[in-house]
Design a protein around this motif. Structure first.
Motif, mmCIF file in Angstrom:
data_model
loop_
_atom_site.group_PDB
_atom_site.id
_atom_site.type_symbol
_atom_site.label_atom_id
_atom_site.label_comp_id
_atom_site.label_asym_id
_atom_site.label_seq_id
_atom_site.Cartn_x
_atom_site.Cartn_y
_atom_site.Cartn_z
ATOM 1 N N GLU A 146 0.818 -1.217 0.000
ATOM 2 C CA GLU A 146 0.000 0.000 0.000
ATOM 3 C C GLU A 146 0.856 1.274 0.000
ATOM 4 N N ASP A 147 2.185 1.140 0.243
ATOM 5 C CA ASP A 147 3.078 2.310 0.230
ATOM 6 C C ASP A 147 3.674 2.553 -1.161
ATOM 7 N N ILE A 148 3.287 1.762 -2.141
ATOM 8 C CA ILE A 148 3.849 1.920 -3.492
ATOM 9 C C ILE A 148 2.869 2.731 -4.347
ATOM 10 N N LEU A 149 3.420 3.762 -5.000
ATOM 11 C CA LEU A 149 2.591 4.606 -5.866
ATOM 12 C C LEU A 149 2.869 4.216 -7.318
ATOM 13 N N LEU A 150 1.812 4.117 -8.128
ATOM 14 C CA LEU A 150 1.991 3.770 -9.542
ATOM 15 C C LEU A 150 1.555 4.950 -10.412
ATOM 16 N N SER A 151 2.225 5.123 -11.538
ATOM 17 C CA SER A 151 1.792 6.151 -12.506
ATOM 18 C C SER A 151 2.107 5.656 -13.901
ATOM 19 N N SER A 152 1.443 6.283 -14.865
ATOM 20 C CA SER A 152 1.653 5.810 -16.241
ATOM 21 C C SER A 152 2.926 6.405 -16.850
ATOM 22 N N GLY A 153 3.523 7.420 -16.175
ATOM 23 C CA GLY A 153 4.774 7.993 -16.671
ATOM 24 C C GLY A 153 5.541 8.599 -15.521
ATOM 25 N N PRO A 154 6.743 9.152 -15.795
ATOM 26 C CA PRO A 154 7.520 9.784 -14.723
ATOM 27 C C PRO A 154 6.755 10.990 -14.169
ATOM 28 N N ILE A 155 6.753 11.158 -12.874
ATOM 29 C CA ILE A 155 6.049 12.296 -12.262
ATOM 30 C C ILE A 155 6.962 12.982 -11.255
ATOM 31 N N SER A 169 7.465 14.026 -7.689
ATOM 32 C CA SER A 169 6.885 13.684 -6.384
ATOM 33 C C SER A 169 7.996 13.654 -5.353
ATOM 34 N N SER A 170 7.612 13.439 -4.104
ATOM 35 C CA SER A 170 8.621 13.379 -3.039
ATOM 36 C C SER A 170 9.294 12.015 -2.986
ATOM 37 N N ALA A 171 8.825 11.095 -3.805
ATOM 38 C CA ALA A 171 9.409 9.750 -3.779
ATOM 39 C C ALA A 171 10.793 9.784 -4.419
ATOM 40 N N THR A 172 11.768 9.172 -3.733
ATOM 41 C CA THR A 172 13.132 9.182 -4.269
ATOM 42 C C THR A 172 13.489 7.873 -4.971
ATOM 43 N N ASN A 173 12.628 6.882 -4.848
ATOM 44 C CA ASN A 173 12.882 5.608 -5.528
ATOM 45 C C ASN A 173 11.877 5.468 -6.672
ATOM 46 N N ASN A 174 12.356 5.617 -7.879
ATOM 47 C CA ASN A 174 11.466 5.585 -9.042
ATOM 48 C C ASN A 174 11.993 4.577 -10.052
ATOM 49 N N PHE A 175 11.137 3.652 -10.466
ATOM 50 C CA PHE A 175 11.551 2.598 -11.407
ATOM 51 C C PHE A 175 10.473 2.447 -12.466
ATOM 52 N N GLU A 176 10.912 1.974 -13.631
ATOM 53 C CA GLU A 176 9.924 1.615 -14.644
ATOM 54 C C GLU A 176 9.821 0.099 -14.650
#
Lengths: 260, 350
Positions: free
Chosen positions: B275-284, B286-293
């Protein structure tokens, strides 16, 4: 709609042959005996005494030996011990050996020279030619039926019910008498009836231990040998009727008690 | 207090190994484990139905390892209730009082009192075959509680009940516990452990692998087994190191997570709740520092929403709502972006 199957038809036909094989001789014997002859046979003291002797000796053997046979059945169902398979095999021995051979073996065991015979003599009891000998011979050949049926009954009692009783503070003897025994009762009753019925029908072992007093199977044999089929048949029919009546009554009583 | 010290027992191909834990007076102790983990064997050992090969069981400081079952003052409620089918409910409950010194009238009054407390008074003269699962469970509890056991052992008591009955029985168990009964309850359901337990021990393959208060065990699982068992799907062995003032956890496969922790550089585990994982259809932004495709591998409905499994170099499980699935047009095979805040990642040293 049910599908027709040739194999079922063959099985039904073969099953019918077996039923006919069992029923036909018995029915033939009954039909050849008139009610009047049957009535006259029933009035003979020798026949009546013989049937009564057969019933009570078989009943006594069943009840006396069940006191040790039922605990043994429980042990066989619940415990594992060395040579358990051998013990199980020994219990089945009386079923597989010829009953006349069993009679010879028992004769050596209860004769006046044997330890048991000498012990009997001390209290004025001679097993040879005595109802006590008949009881022993009947019990010897029929006890496997009680032990095996009761063992299956005890094995069918869920062990966790006994465990639950232990955790509720019951002693081993209370667990046996209030949980194991009542729950295995249906099988035990079946075993008692089987043992009783098998004892009543015993001939080979009894004739060697005690020709006299005469149990009914021996009386039938004697009448057949001395007077022929015509005189043996009414006693046989009468004995079969009484055996069946007793068998059905005991089954009914056992069932009624279990339901209650 | 009940203490198990280094209890071991081998039975065919299974073994309990070095089982040790304490159940203090007033505890509601949960022994949590999967089927076949050895939970019931532990209970039967405590009750005296199974003799341990080694180890000591103490009750209030007294060694009861070789004490007769009937003298242990330990009550056990079996998973399938083990109600005697040839006795009425009254006879079943009274069975436990048979050897007591009390007069018959007092014993009968006790039976009626406890049956009233457990709401089975109306069933006293009925046969077990005519009772529902919930009623049988109450009879089993009444029969055990009437002995006033020092410790009440419960073997998966809520297992065969429907949701409504489970909820009713939970309330009853809490009430029994509040009244001062010390309880040791085994279950495979961690939600039961959360809702009832004051202490938890996790057992796997005959060994206790973690124990403590439920909050501690469920928030800081010390092994992958415990994490997965309590429903945390994202649990990775990791190596912690510091670089340019940041704390980084390397979980292998060239995957690095920024984490926030005061732990020194060490080996351990990274734990991320779905529940702590955010999903998006592209790079956004945000305050999240861990971003992966990553690519969507699977979409599975779960009790708390929809669980999306993504391949970011290793499978990662995210939990989102069905509405988000629709708005992002998520389907298997598409590519999505995954965002995780460094503060949402827990690092647990091994």
């Amino acid at each position: 709609m049910k599908r027709f199957s040739y194999i079922n038809l063959v099985f039904i036909f073969l099953g019918g042959l077996i039923l006919l094989f069992i029923i036909a001789p018995l029915l033939g014997m009954v039909l050849k005996t008139s009610p009047q002859t049957l009535f006259e046979t029933a009035r003979e003291t020798e026949v009546r005494d013989s049937i009564w002797l057969t019933i009570w000796t078989s009943m006594a053997g069943t009840l006396i030996f069940s006191l040790a046979a039922i605990p043994l059945s429980y042990l066989l169902a619940r415990k594992t011990f060395p040579m358990k398979r051998l013990v199980t095999g020994i219990i089945d021995l009386p079923v597989v050996i010829p009953h006349s051979a069993a009679g010879i073996a028992l004769l050596g065991f209860v004769s006046r020279d044997s330890t048991l015979g000498q012990m009997g003599s001390m209290v004025g009891l001679n097993f040879i030619g005595h109802p006590a000998g008949i009881v022993i011979a009947m019990a010897f050949v029929s006890i496997p039926y009680l032990i095996n049926t009761a063992r299956d009954g005890f094995a069918g009692v869920p062990e966790r019910l006994e465990k639950a009783a232990f955790t509720l503070g019951a002693s081993p003897s209370r667990v046996f008498f209030t949980i194991s025994l009542p729950l295995a009762w249906r099988n035990i009753v079946s075993g008692l009836i089987l043992m009783f019925a098998r004892g009543m029908s015993e001939f080979g072992a009894v004739i060697i231990i005690a020709y006299h007093p005469m149990i009914t199977p021996v009386l039938i044999y004697e009448r057949f040998g001395a007077f022929g089929l015509k005189y043996a048949r009414p006693v046989s029919v009468l004995f079969i009727i009484i055996s069946l009546a007793l068998f059905i009554t005991f089954r009914w009583l056992g069932k009624k008690r279990i339901i209650n | 207090m009940l203490s198990l010290n280094n209890i071991s027992k081998r039975y065919r191909n299974f073994a309990l190994t070095g089982i040790s834990f304490d159940v203090h007076d007033g505890d509601y102790f949960i022994l949590l484990g999967e089927s076949g983990a050895g939970k019931s064997m532990v209970l039967e050992t405590i009750a005296g139905l199974v003799t341990p090969d080694s180890g000591i069981i103490q009750l209030d400081g007294k060694d009861i390892s070789n004490e007769k079952i009937q003298n242990r003052r330990i009550g056990l409620v079996f998973q399938d209730h083990a109600i005697f089918p040839h006795m009425t409910v009254r006879e079943n409950i009274h069975f436990a009082l048979h050897d007591s010194d009390q007069p018959c009238s007092e014993r009968m009054a006790l039976v009626e009192s406890i049956s009233g407390r457990l709401n089975i008074f109306e069933q006293l003269d009925r046969r077990p075959l005519t009772l529902s699962g919930g009623e049988l469970q109450r009879v089993a509890l009444a029969r055990t509680l009437i002995q006033k056991p020092r410790i009440l052992l419960l073997d998966e008591p809520l297992n065969s009940l429907d949701t409504r009955l489970k909820s009713e029985l939970r309330v009853l168990l809490r009430q029994i516990h509040r009244e001062g009964q010390t309880i040791l309850h085994v279950t495979h359901d961690y939600e039961e452990a959360i809702s009832l337990g004051t202490q938890v021990a996790v057992i796997n393959n005959g060994e206790i692998i973690q124990k403590g208060p439920p909050g501690e065990v469920f928030h800081s699982p010390k092994s992958e087994f415990v994490a997965r068992f309590v429903g945390i799907r994202n649990f990775f062995p990791a190596t912690l190191f510091r670089k340019n003032g940041f704390v980084i956890a390397n979980i292998g496969n060239n995957l690095y997570f920024r984490v926030v922790t005061n732990e020194p550089e060490t080996e351990g585990f990274v734990l991320i709740r779905g529940e702590d994982i955010l999903l998006s259809s592209g790079p956004i932004e945000s305050s999240a520092t861990n971003n992966f495709e990553g690519r969507v591998l699977e979409i599975v409905p779960s009790i708390n929403g929809m669980e999306i499994t993504l391949d970011i170099g290793t499978p990662l499980h995210a939990l989102i709502t069905p509405e988000s699935i629709a708005s992002l047009h998520i389907e298997e095979g598409i590519r999505l972006w995954v965002h995780v805040k460094a503060t949402a990642i827990r690092f647990i040293p091994s």
